[in-house]
Design an enzyme around this catalytic site. Structure first.
Site, mmCIF file in Angstrom:
data_model
loop_
_atom_site.group_PDB
_atom_site.id
_atom_site.type_symbol
_atom_site.label_atom_id
_atom_site.label_comp_id
_atom_site.label_asym_id
_atom_site.label_seq_id
_atom_site.Cartn_x
_atom_site.Cartn_y
_atom_site.Cartn_z
ATOM 1 N N HIS A 378 1.102 -1.203 0.263
ATOM 2 C CA HIS A 378 0.245 -0.246 0.440
ATOM 3 C C HIS A 378 0.850 1.556 -0.030
ATOM 4 C CE1 HIS A 378 -3.742 -2.130 0.543
ATOM 5 N NE2 HIS A 378 -3.449 -2.568 1.129
ATOM 6 N N LYS A 571 -8.315 13.680 4.792
ATOM 7 C CA LYS A 571 -7.339 12.660 4.697
ATOM 8 C C LYS A 571 -6.576 12.593 5.875
ATOM 9 C CE LYS A 571 -6.467 13.501 0.459
ATOM 10 N NZ LYS A 571 -6.544 13.094 -0.318
ATOM 11 N N ARG A 572 -5.171 12.023 6.028
ATOM 12 C CA ARG A 572 -4.432 12.211 7.300
ATOM 13 C C ARG A 572 -3.664 13.033 7.175
ATOM 14 N NH1 ARG A 572 -4.215 7.988 11.283
ATOM 15 N NH2 ARG A 572 -1.786 8.750 11.609
ATOM 16 N N LYS A 577 1.156 14.214 1.013
ATOM 17 C CA LYS A 577 -0.402 14.874 0.992
ATOM 18 C C LYS A 577 -0.702 15.687 0.581
ATOM 19 C CE LYS A 577 -2.273 10.406 2.934
ATOM 20 N NZ LYS A 577 -3.299 9.677 2.423
ATOM 21 N N THR A 679 -8.125 6.939 -1.692
ATOM 22 C CA THR A 679 -9.655 6.242 -2.192
ATOM 23 C C THR A 679 -10.657 7.475 -2.035
ATOM 24 O OG1 THR A 679 -9.414 5.170 0.237
ATOM 25 C CG2 THR A 679 -9.425 3.485 -1.481
ATOM 26 N N LYS A 683 -14.618 8.663 -3.266
ATOM 27 C CA LYS A 683 -16.399 8.552 -2.743
ATOM 28 C C LYS A 683 -16.566 9.891 -2.899
ATOM 29 C CE LYS A 683 -13.724 6.308 1.344
ATOM 30 N NZ LYS A 683 -12.570 6.454 2.066
HETATM 31 N N1 N85 Z 1 -1.933 3.407 3.227
HETATM 32 C C1 N85 Z 1 -2.400 3.618 4.304
HETATM 33 O O1 N85 Z 1 -3.243 3.415 4.475
HETATM 34 N N2 N85 Z 1 -1.471 3.020 5.027
HETATM 35 C C2 N85 Z 1 -1.582 2.809 6.963
HETATM 36 O O2 N85 Z 1 -2.555 2.627 7.958
HETATM 37 C C3 N85 Z 1 -0.602 2.061 7.324
HETATM 38 C C4 N85 Z 1 0.314 2.284 7.769
HETATM 39 C C5 N85 Z 1 1.088 1.783 8.514
HETATM 40 C C6 N85 Z 1 3.014 1.529 8.867
HETATM 41 C C7 N85 Z 1 -2.834 3.684 1.971
HETATM 42 C C8 N85 Z 1 3.014 1.207 9.937
HETATM 43 C C9 N85 Z 1 1.695 0.542 10.867
HETATM 44 C C10 N85 Z 1 0.566 1.141 10.168
HETATM 45 C C11 N85 Z 1 0.491 0.913 8.851
HETATM 46 C C12 N85 Z 1 -2.595 4.186 0.852
HETATM 47 O O3 N85 Z 1 -1.586 5.747 1.422
HETATM 48 C C13 N85 Z 1 -3.303 5.049 -0.059
HETATM 49 O O4 N85 Z 1 -3.002 5.630 -0.659
HETATM 50 N N3 N85 Z 1 -0.676 1.643 8.575
HETATM 51 C C14 N85 Z 1 -4.157 3.873 -0.243
HETATM 52 O O5 N85 Z 1 -5.454 4.580 -0.649
HETATM 53 C C15 N85 Z 1 -4.365 2.856 0.379
HETATM 54 O O6 N85 Z 1 -2.875 2.477 1.863
HETATM 55 C C16 N85 Z 1 -5.814 1.848 0.796
HETATM 56 O O7 N85 Z 1 -4.459 1.013 -0.395
#
Ligand code: N85
Length: 831
Positions: A378, A571-572, A577, A679, A683
Site C-alpha cells: 500500500h 485525510k491523514r 499529501k 480512496t 468517495k
Molecule cells: N496506506 C495506508 O493507509 N497505510 C496505513 O494505514 C499504514 C501504514 C502503516 C505503517 C494507504 C506502519 C504501521 C501502520 C500503518 C495509502 O496511503 C493510500 O494511497 N498503517 C491507499 O489508497 C490506501 O492505503 C489503500 O490502499
C-alpha cells in the site's frame, strides 16, 4: 441471546444435514414488538430514556434478523472441498454498523416505524453508535470496504483482525493544536459482536527452540518454555446488500492463560502474579496510530504475530471442521490475503504450524504456504517499509526466526543459481538485512512467500515493479499484478447520500447500488436539455451542503454559506499529501482579497480535516498552521465572507459520510508518485465532486474515466519529480512568482501567529529547503492556475452541474465490487 433459541454455527462438517434457520419476521409490527421487548424487558427503560438505549434496542432487534442469514451462510459453505479466502489485516476501519445493516436488510421503513413508537428518528438513534475506528486511514478503510463487497458478491471471505480495546485516538483541537484522547469505543458495549470463546487459540511467545529426531529419524524442532497468550475471537457480522449473505469479521482479543500465576500468588506476590495477566492483555489493548511509518515497538510485533498465529490456527481448524483432512489439499482450499507487510509473519507461522504441529516435511510445507499466501503493498514511502531487528525476534519469536533463516537460505540459493556470482544482488534480495543492524525485511519475506503481489493503482503497481521490487520482478514476473482500489457504493452513496440516491434511482432504477457500472446510464442526462434533472441534482447537493454547514458550525464555530464553493481536503495529515499546498493557496486568496483583487474569484469555503500521528511533529504543526490561518481569515472584516476556512476536528468514517456528499471540489494534491492510490478521491467523485489533483495514484484512473474537461489536473508528474531531485531550488520559484513570494512573506512576517512568534519556522524551513522531498513550492503556480480554472467553471452553473453529474456517472469502475471481482478472478479463484 439468539431469539430463535439456537446455538451459533459450530462448524462441524454437517451442513447437508443442518436445518436452515428460519428468518424472523421483518414486518414493522414484528420489528416494533421486538424493539419494545428489548427496550422494556431487557434494558428496563421507558420512553424518554437516553437515546443510546434506544440504539441498543434497535441494534439487537436487527442483529436477530441477521442471525439466520449469518448461520445459514456458514452452513452452506461448511463443506469439504470448498475454497475460502481470508483477509489478514491489523486494521479494519469499520465506522458505524447500524444504518449499514438497515440498508442491506431493506428495513428502513420498518425501523423508522418502530422508532416512531418511541418518539425517535433513525438518524438521531444512529448517531448514538460510536465509530468502530480500528484503523488509521486508507488501508484500514479499504479492508472494511472489501468486507462489504465480498458479502454483497456472496464470496466466502472472512476477515481476521484485532479486537482493540482502544481504537484510533480522538482528536481535539486546543488553541489550534491537536490533542489526543483515548478512544474507548466499547464503553457502552458493542451489540454487534458475538464472543466465540469455543474457538480460543493459544499463541506462543518467548522460550527457546529444541532440535531432535523423530521416530522415523526426521529432524524436528520444538518451541519450548513459551509464555502463551490466549486469543479469543469476537465475530462481527458483515451483511451483503439484500442478498441474505452475511460474512464474518473475526477479531482476536488477547487474554492471559491463567488469570494468576498461582505460585506467585500463594507466595504473596499478588502484584507480580497480576502482571502476567496485564502483559497478555496489553497485546490487543490499543491500535498503533501510525499511518505511514512503523515505530518498531515490541508490542507492535507481538500484535502482528498474535494476529497471524491465531488466524492461521483458526483457518486450519475451520478447514478440518468442514470435513477436510488431506493437508496437501490445504492450498487448493485456502488463500490468505495479507494487507500490507503488517501480518506477513504469517508466512513463517504457517510453515511452523505445518512443520512442527502437522509434521510435514519442509518441501511439502513450503509448497502449501507459497501457494496460499498473497500480499498487497500500500505504499512506496521508505519509512513505511517494515524491518524488525533480528535480536527482537530472537527473544520474542525464536522458532519463527529459525524458519525465516531457512526460507532465506533456500531462496538465496535460487538467486545464486539464476545470477551466479552476483553478490550485490544477493545482498539486496536477502530477507535479512545485514547492515547497519541485522533486520528482517518483512516485504521481502512476503514476496518470497506469496504467489501474488499487487499494488493498489496502476501507477503504484508500475512504480513498484520498476523500483522497489525490481529484482524480484526479474526473478518472478508472473507474481506481480495491479488491483486498483475502490470503495463500497452502499455506505458511500446509498447510505451517505439518500437525496442523490433517490434522484439517481428515479432515472435509472436501483440496479446501480449492486452494479455500479449502471451509473454510466446517467451520462446522457448530463447534456443540456435535462434542466429539470440538473435542478434536482443541484438541490440534492445543496441539501447536503446545508447538513455539512451545520456540522461545521457546531464543531468549528465557522459559518459556511451553502451557496459558496465547498472545497474539501480530508485525510491523514502528512507532508506528502501536501495540506501545506492547500494552505498556501488559501493564503494566496486571502492576500488577493486584502489587496482588493476580487476579479474572477468566487466565494469559497475551505474545509480541512485529518489526524496527525501523535509523534509526527511536522504534521501536528501543519494542523496548527491551518487553524491559525483560519482564525485570521475568518475574523478579518475585509474578507467579508468571501473566504471561510475551517479545520474539522476528529475526522473519521462517520464524518466523511456527511462531508463527501456535500463537497464540490475534492483536493487530491499529493506529490506525484507518493500516494499509492487514494480512496477518498473515489468517495468524492461518486458523490458528484470534481477533483483538483496531481497525476498520482488512482487520480490518474479517475481522470481517464471522467476526461480532462471534468478534472482539474496540475503539477509535476512522478518522473518529473524524480528528475528534479538533487536539482530542486525552491527559492527560484519564489523569485519568479511574486504571488508565491507574497504568500511566503506573509508567513515569515508572523501575520498568522502574532502571539506565538516563530512557531511556523520549521514549516517555512522545510518548504524552502532544496531537500524538500515533497516539492511543495514547485507545484504552487500550476496549482493556483488550476484553482483559477475551478473558479471559472464554478461561475458557470450549468457547466459545473454537468461536470458534477459526469463525475458520478463515470465512477462505476471505482466500486470495491469491481475490485473484489478482480481479486477473485486473478488471485482467490473462489466459486
Ligand atoms: N496506506 C495506508 O493507509 N497505510 C496505513 O494505514 C499504514 C501504514 C502503516 C505503517 C494507504 C506502519 C504501521 C501502520 C500503518 C495509502 O496511503 C493510500 O494511497 N498503517 C491507499 O489508497 C490506501 O492505503 C489503500 O490502499
Amino acid at each position: 441471546m439468539n431469539s430463535a433459541g439456537t446455538t451459533m454455527p459450530d462448524e462441524k462438517p454437517v451442513s447437508p444435514n443442518r436445518i436452515a434457520l428460519k428468518q424472523l419476521p421483518d414486518s414493522s409490527e414484528a420489528l416494533t414488538e421486538d424493539f419494545q421487548r428489548y427496550q422494556f424487558y431487557h434494558l428496563g427503560r421507558f420512553h424518554g430514556c437516553p437515546a443510546v438505549y434506544t440504539y441498543h434496542a434497535l441494534a439487537w432487534t436487527l442483529r436477530d434478523r441477521l442471525m439466520s442469514d449469518w448461520m445459514n451462510t456458514y452452513a452452506e459453505r461448511d463443506q469439504p472441498g470448498k475454497r475460502r479466502a481470508y483477509y489478514l489485516s491489523l486494521e479494519f476501519l469499520i465506522g458505524r454498523a447500524l444504518s449499514n445493516h438497515v440498508l442491506n436488510l431493506g428495513l428502513d421503513a420498518a425501523s423508522r416505524e418502530a422508532l416512531q413508537s418511541f418518539g425517535q428518528t433513525l438518524e438521531t438513534v444512529a448517531e448514538e453508535e460510536t465509530d468502530a475506528g480500528l484503523g488509521n486511514g486508507g488501508l484500514g478503510r479499504l479492508a472494511a470496504c472489501f468486507m462489504d463487497s465480498c458479502a454483497t458478491l456472496n464470496l466466502p471471505v472472512m476477515g481476521y483482525g484485532i479486537h482493540y480495546e482502544y481504537g484510533m485516538f480522538r482528536q481535539h483541537i486546543e488553541n489550534g493544536y491537536q490533542v489526543e484522547e483515548p478512544d474507548h469505543w466499547l464503553r457502552d458495549g458493542n451489540p454487534w459482536e458475538v464472543e466465540r470463546s469455543e474457538f480460543t487459540c493459544r499463541v506462543p511467545f518467548g522460550g527457546h527452540t529444541e532440535h531432535f529426531h523423530d521416530k522415523t529419524g526426521i529432524p524436528r524442532a520444538r518451541w519450548a518454555d513459551t509464555s502463551d497468550v490466549l486469543a479469543i475471537p469476537y465475530d462481527m457480522p458483515i451483511s451483503g446488500y439484500r442478498n441474505h449473505a452475511v460474512n464474518t469479521l473475526r477479531l482476536w482479543k488477547s487474554a492471559a492463560t491463567d488469570v494468576f500465576d498461582l505460585n506467585e500468588f500463594n507466595a504473596g506476590s499478588y502484584s507480580e502474579a497480576v502482571q502476567a495477566k496485564n502483559h497478555a492483555e496489553h497485546i490487543s489493548m490499543v491500535l498503533y496510530p501510525n499511518d505511514s511509518s512503523e515505530n518498531g515497538k515490541e508490542l507492535r510485533l507481538r500484535q502482528q504475530y498474535f494476529l497471524a498465529s491465531a488466524s492461521l490456527q483458526d483457518a486450519l481448524r475451520q478447514w478440518r471442521a468442514a470435513g477436510n483432512s488431506n493437508l496437501m489439499q490445504f492450498a487448493e482450499h485456502n488463500v490468505f490475503q495479507m494487507n500490507d507487510t503488517h501480518p506477513t509473519i504469517a508466512v513463517a507461522e504457517l510453515m511452523r504450524l505445518l512443520l512442527d504441529d502437522e509434521r510435514l516435511q519442509w518441501d511439502e510445507a513450503w509448497a502449501i504456504t507459497s501457494r496460499c499466501m498473497a500480499y498487497t503493498n500500500h505504499t512506496l514511502l521508505p519509512e513505511a517499509l517494515e524491518r524488525w531487528p533480528v535480536a527482537l525476534f530472537e527473544r520474542l519469536l525464536p522458532r519463527p526466526l529459525e524458519i525465516i533463516y531457512e526460507i532465506n537460505a533456500r531462496f538465496l540459493r535460487q538467486v545464486a543459481i539464476k545470477w551466479p556470482g552476483d553478490i550485490d544482488r544477493q545482498r539486496r534480495m536477502s530477507i535479512i538485512e545485514e547492515e547497519p543492524v541485522r533486520q528482517i525485511r518483512m516485504a521481502w519475506l512476503a514476496i518470497v512467500g506469496s504467489f501474488s503481489i499487487n499494488g493498489v493503482a496502476a501507477l503504484h503497481s508500475r512504480l513498484l515493479k520498476e523500483g522497489l521490487f525490481r529484482d524480484f520482478v526479474e526473478l518472478w514476473p508472473h507474481k506481480f499484478n495491479n488491483k486498483t482500489n475502490g470503495v463500497t457504493p452502499r455506505r458511500w452513496v446509498a447510505h451517505a447520500n439518500p437525496g442523490m440516491t433517490a434522484l439517481i434511482s428515479s432515472r435509472i432504477g436501483e440496479g446501480w447500488i449492486a452494479d455500479l457500472s449502471h451509473l454510466a446510464r446517467l451520462k446522457p442526462l448530463a447534456a443540456s436539455g435535462n434542466e429539470a434533472f440538473h435542478a434536482e441534482w443541484r438541490a440534492a447537493k445543496r441539501a447536503n451542503k446545508v447538513r455539512l454547514a451545520a456540522l461545521v458550525e457546531a464543531e468549528c464555530g465557522v459559518t459556511f454559506d451553502p451557496s459558496a464553493l465547498f472545497d474539501v481536503q480530508v485525510k491523514r495529515i502528512h507532508e506528502y499529501k501536501r495540506q501545506l499546498l492547500n494552505v498556501l493557496h488559501v493564503i494566496h486568496l486571502y492576500n488577493r482579497i486584502k489587496h482588493g483583487h476580487l476579479e474572477g474569484s468566487v466565494n469559497r469555503c475551505v474545509l480541512i480535516g485529518g489526524k496527525a500521528a501523535p509523534g509526527y511533529v511536522m504534521a501536528k504543526r501543519i494542523i496548527k498552521l491551518i487553524n491559525s490561518v483560519a482564525d485570521v481569515v475568518n475574523n478579518d472584516p475585509d474578507v467579508n465572507g468571501r473566504l471561510k476556512v475551517a479545520f474539522l476536528p476528529n475526522y473519521r468514517v462517520s464524518s466523511m459520510e456527511i462531508i463527501a456528499p456535500a463537497t464540490d471540489l475534492s483536493e487530491q494534491i499529493s506529490t506525484a508518485g507518493k500516494e499509492a492510490s487514494g480512496t477518498g478521491n473515489m468517495k468524492f467523485m461518486m458523490n458528484g465532486a470534481v477533483t483538483i489533483g496531481t497525476y498520482d495514484g488512482a487520480n490518474i484512473e479517475i481522470l481517464d474515466a471522467v476526461g480532462e474537461d471534468n478534472f482539474f489536473l496540475f503539477g509535476l508528474r512522478a518522473d518529473e519529480v524524480e528528475a528534479l531531485r538533487g536539482r530542486y531550488q525552491p527559492l527560484s520559484y519564489m523569485e519568479r512568482d511574486p504571488a508565491l513570494r507574497q504568500v511566503i512573506d506573509l508567513l515569515i512576517s508572523g501575520h498568522f501567529n502574532p502571539c506565538e512568534p516563530g512557531i511556523f519556522d520549521m514549516i517555512l524551513g522545510a518548504m524552502m529547503s532544496p531537500n524538500d522531498p515533497w516539492m511543495v513550492l514547485a507545484d504552487f503556480r500550476t496549482y493556483v492556475d488550476a484553482q483559477e480554472r475551478v473558479d471559472q467553471a464554478w461561475q458557470d452553473e450549468a457547466r459545473w452541474t454537468r461536470m458534477s453529474i459526469l463525475n458520478t456517472a463515470s465512477s462505476g469502475f471505482f466500486s470495491t465490487d469491481r475490485t473484489m471481482q478482480e481479486y477473485n478472478a486473478d488471485i482467490w479463484k473462489l466459486t
